[in-house]
Design a protein around this motif. Structure first.
Motif: not given
Length: 187
Positions: A144-149, A163-168
């Motif tokens: 939720r708070n650590a996202v692979n980019v 976009e990262v926040e939305r995926r998270g």
């Protein structure tokens, strides 16, 4: 200026195609598609953050090849967060910054900590700072708070913090969060 994030481009690396199941016929084909996708999103006044593993393989040992590749990157600022495959030659390119870990924020003040490697916790994690990482290619989307980019999980395109926040928000909570952040609940 918009900030764009990506990781694990592995420009020039033939073996990454099979390793990560990338849909390219060669490293040259992959490189051309990656550059095209960067240019489709990153504007001339924008910042581009490569969160590790910019280039790898025999081509990446050729300084002239690296300089030519670097000159093709879009954006007013180009930043490197060093990954395990970023050679000294890669780090010596004219990046706006070269770090192993850095903190950034978008125009709305959304904070993020960038490191090539996934971490369990980081500065300001309790205050909503996201962690952006690469290294794991398509093996893990994150939490939720650590996202692979990494390019392998974002259709080979750079992404914004929004976009990262939305995926998270759609990812599960970090299974080890309570092990390192006692008393902190992520909603």
């Amino acid at each position: 200026m918009t900030s764009w994030f990506t990781a694990d481009t592995h420009f020039g690396h033939e073996n990454i195609i099979d390793f990560s199941g990338r849909p390219f016929s060669s490293a040259d084909h992959m490189d051309a598609v990656l550059i095209e996708k960067l240019w489709a999103k990153v504007g001339p006044q924008d910042a581009l953050w490569i969160v590790g593993d910019f280039a790898f393989g025999p081509k990446a040992k050729d300084h002239n090849w690296l300089e030519t590749l670097f000159a093709q990157l879009p954006g007013a600022e180009k930043h490197l967060v060093v990954g395990n495959h970023d050679s000294e030659a890669t780090q010596l390119l004219p990046w706006s910054s070269v770090t192993h870990l850095t903190e950034v924020a978008d125009d709305d003040g959304l904070p993020a900590v960038l490191c090539h490697y996934p971490m369990i916790t980081w500065n300001r994690a309790r205050q909503g700072a996201l962690h952006l990482f690469g290294h794991v290619h398509n093996q893990w989307l994150g939490s939720r708070n650590a996202v692979n980019v990494g390019v392998d999980v974002w259709n080979y395109e750079p992404v914004t913090l929004k976009e990262v926040e939305r995926r998270g928000r759609r990812l599960p909570p970090n299974a080890h969060w309570s092990d390192v952040e006692h008393g902190t609940v992520l909603e």
